[in-house]
Design a protein around this motif. Structure first.
Motif, PDB file in Angstrom:
ATOM      1  N   ALA A 119      17.854  -7.806 -31.201  1.00 56.95           N
ATOM      2  CA  ALA A 119      16.762  -7.952 -32.190  1.00 56.95           C
ATOM      3  C   ALA A 119      15.430  -6.945 -31.987  1.00 56.95           C
ATOM      4  O   ALA A 119      15.335  -6.359 -32.954  1.00 56.95           O
ATOM      5  N   ILE A 120      15.171  -6.710 -30.698  1.00 59.58           N
ATOM      6  CA  ILE A 120      14.084  -5.914 -30.729  1.00 59.58           C
ATOM      7  C   ILE A 120      14.645  -4.645 -31.086  1.00 59.58           C
ATOM      8  O   ILE A 120      13.548  -3.691 -31.784  1.00 59.58           O
ATOM      9  N   LEU A 240      12.296  -2.901 -15.482  1.00 60.41           N
ATOM     10  CA  LEU A 240      13.110  -3.911 -14.862  1.00 60.41           C
ATOM     11  C   LEU A 240      12.826  -5.337 -15.279  1.00 60.41           C
ATOM     12  O   LEU A 240      11.603  -5.814 -15.001  1.00 60.41           O
ATOM     13  N   TYR A 241      13.543  -6.247 -15.752  1.00 54.76           N
ATOM     14  CA  TYR A 241      13.371  -7.493 -15.964  1.00 54.76           C
ATOM     15  C   TYR A 241      12.318  -8.074 -17.078  1.00 54.76           C
ATOM     16  O   TYR A 241      12.566  -8.924 -17.838  1.00 54.76           O
ATOM     17  N   SER A 242      11.302  -6.977 -17.271  1.00 56.08           N
ATOM     18  CA  SER A 242      10.457  -7.331 -18.324  1.00 56.08           C
ATOM     19  C   SER A 242       9.704  -6.188 -18.513  1.00 56.08           C
ATOM     20  O   SER A 242       9.717  -5.154 -17.685  1.00 56.08           O
ATOM     21  N   GLY A 358       7.375  -2.547 -31.582  1.00 55.60           N
ATOM     22  CA  GLY A 358       6.623  -3.191 -32.460  1.00 55.60           C
ATOM     23  C   GLY A 358       7.132  -4.714 -32.840  1.00 55.60           C
ATOM     24  O   GLY A 358       6.324  -5.712 -32.667  1.00 55.60           O
ATOM     25  N   HIS A 359       8.434  -5.128 -32.843  1.00 55.24           N
ATOM     26  CA  HIS A 359       8.819  -6.090 -33.251  1.00 55.24           C
ATOM     27  C   HIS A 359       8.469  -7.164 -31.909  1.00 55.24           C
ATOM     28  O   HIS A 359       8.405  -8.421 -32.153  1.00 55.24           O
ATOM     29  N   LEU A 360       8.594  -6.840 -30.630  1.00 54.17           N
ATOM     30  CA  LEU A 360       8.225  -7.477 -29.553  1.00 54.17           C
ATOM     31  C   LEU A 360       6.633  -7.758 -29.574  1.00 54.17           C
ATOM     32  O   LEU A 360       6.440  -9.203 -29.425  1.00 54.17           O
ATOM     33  N   ASP A 365       5.217 -14.988 -29.403  1.00 59.76           N
ATOM     34  CA  ASP A 365       5.837 -16.247 -29.060  1.00 59.76           C
ATOM     35  C   ASP A 365       7.271 -16.421 -28.785  1.00 59.76           C
ATOM     36  O   ASP A 365       7.500 -17.317 -27.893  1.00 59.76           O
ATOM     37  N   LYS A 366       8.148 -15.618 -29.551  1.00 60.79           N
ATOM     38  CA  LYS A 366       9.280 -15.561 -29.117  1.00 60.79           C
ATOM     39  C   LYS A 366       9.890 -14.816 -27.903  1.00 60.79           C
ATOM     40  O   LYS A 366      10.790 -15.216 -27.143  1.00 60.79           O
ATOM     41  N   PHE A 367       8.944 -13.688 -27.515  1.00 60.61           N
ATOM     42  CA  PHE A 367       9.373 -12.860 -26.387  1.00 60.61           C
ATOM     43  C   PHE A 367       8.231 -12.818 -25.362  1.00 60.61           C
ATOM     44  O   PHE A 367       8.378 -11.748 -24.658  1.00 60.61           O
ATOM     45  N   LYS A 368       7.582 -13.873 -25.183  1.00 65.00           N
ATOM     46  CA  LYS A 368       6.768 -13.770 -24.275  1.00 65.00           C
ATOM     47  C   LYS A 368       6.927 -13.480 -22.679  1.00 65.00           C
ATOM     48  O   LYS A 368       6.445 -12.995 -22.100  1.00 65.00           O
TER      49      LYS A 368
END
Length: 380
Positions: A119-120, A240-242, A358-360, A365-368
């Motif tokens: 999605a991102i 890595l991971y985030s 940008g979408h992140l 709230d969705k991708f915190k």
């Protein structure tokens, strides 16, 4: 009367020949050994073998600079960008001409289970991509049966539906086969799907895994500029991971090609010496759920790195995520001792969230969980 020169002895080992019992013969054999040497042999040797079993891979990787030479250096192309600079100026800064109309862009991926990252990615590239091409299989590279995750969640990607070519391919499920064989088989199937999507000569084709995300301005630059390399690798920031754990800037497998019918083949290895600097993000193992970590660890081509079952323990995985440590207890894959030693230990925390997709940032709230300070993962 005793014969001259004969000495009385109670030594069991004298003149026993083959008449002694096994116990006596064993005592005779061991008589010359020091007890400490015996302990070393009986305890030390098995301990050494067990240590090699546990840590042999680390020893091999630490000595990698001795047995493996670094690859040929890339021709690194400086990357210029600013939102207030014209496209004509940006193309000229790179040494390229500017086109009257932009090229069409096809973004093609093999999909496993990275729904959030997809999605991102697609929202990042949506303004500039003419056709999204996605292939998924009912088999992992390691031959595990898997759901068609994209098909089950297709409604989530309705914004791309009008520009989507979607396909599936059945797994081969060959027991004991090298995972890279199945991976290659699926990439060949993706080649066919790209052609069905209607790609033509000189269209741009993005070849990268789902989690290797080119930045929007990079793709916009390449579609507008003339005389760009026919095959161009993209240097991505490696996370890595985030986006809290910035590993390095050495991700290079993503590439953009000016399509040539009969010549261009979808691949994930080095195909050119040209590398465009700072062109996006690679976010590996960037999952919301612990179960997704476990699934990928067993599913991808390097599943042999799961050397022990406890590697898949959820609490262990959570601890590794929060500390930026390696899921497989591996040492860094480097070609010099200087770089290897410099990367030993966990990845340092980064508190920068500047210049991320940008979408992140528009949907924190969705991708915190992908942002600094939010390492705890859901267990669902």
């Amino acid at each position: 009367m005793l014969e001259a020169g004969y000495k009385k002895s109670d030594d069991l080992c004298n003149n026993v020949c083959g008449r002694a019992s096994r116990a006596v013969r064993l005592r005779c054999i061991l008589r010359g050994f020091d007890a400490r040497v015996l302990v070393l042999l009986l305890v030390g040797v098995p301990a050494l073998i067990f240590g090699i079993y546990l840590h042999g891979q680390k020893v091999t990787y630490f000595l990698r600079p001795l047995w493996k030479s670094p690859p040929k250096p890339f021709n690194r192309i400086p990357h210029y960008h600013h939102q207030n600079v014209s496209m004509e100026k940006l193309c000229r800064l790179h040494g390229w001409g500017v086109r009257e109309t932009p090229r069409r862009v096809f973004d093609a991926v093999l999909f496993n289970n990275e729904l959030d990252i997809l999605a991102i990615r697609w929202n990042e590239l949506h303004p500039y991509v003419s056709e999204f091409v996605l292939l998924e299989s009912n088999s992992t590279f390691t031959g595990i049966v898997k759901p068609l995750f994209f098909a089950e969640n297709r409604a989530r990607f309705g914004f791309a539906e009008s520009r989507l070519t979607y396909g599936t391919v059945g797994g081969r499920f060959v027991k004991g086969e090298n995972p890279f064989v199945e991976e290659s088989y699926q990439r060949v199937a993706l080649d066919q799907l790209i052609r069905l999507a209607g790609i033509s000569d000189d269209d741009l084709l993005i070849m990268s895994d789902t989690d290797e995300i080119p930045s929007a301005h990079t793709i916009n630059l390449l579609r507008w500029c003339d005389e760009i390399p026919e095959k161009l690798h993209l240097q991505l920031r490696n996370y890595l991971y985030s986006f809290e754990f910035h590993l390095d800037d050495k991700s290079w497998r993503a590439s953009v090609h000016r399509y040539r019918a009969g010549k261009t083949r979808y691949a994930h290895y080095r195909q050119s010496d040209d590398l465009l600097a700072d062109s996006g993000w690679h976010c590996s193992f960037c999952f919301r759920y612990i179960n997704d970590f476990v699934f990928k660890m067993k599913a991808y081509s390097h599943a042999d790195r799961v050397r022990f079952q406890y590697f898949l323990n959820p609490s262990r995985i959570q601890d590794k995520i929060c500390h930026g440590a390696n899921l497989f207890d591996m040492l860094p894959e480097e070609y010099t001792f200087k770089e290897l030693i410099g990367k030993l230990g966990p990845i340092p925390h980064s508190y920068s969230a500047i210049d991320l997709p940008g979408h992140l940032l528009q949907n924190v709230d969705k991708f915190k969980y992908l942002l600094p300070g939010n390492c705890i993962r859901e267990t669902g």
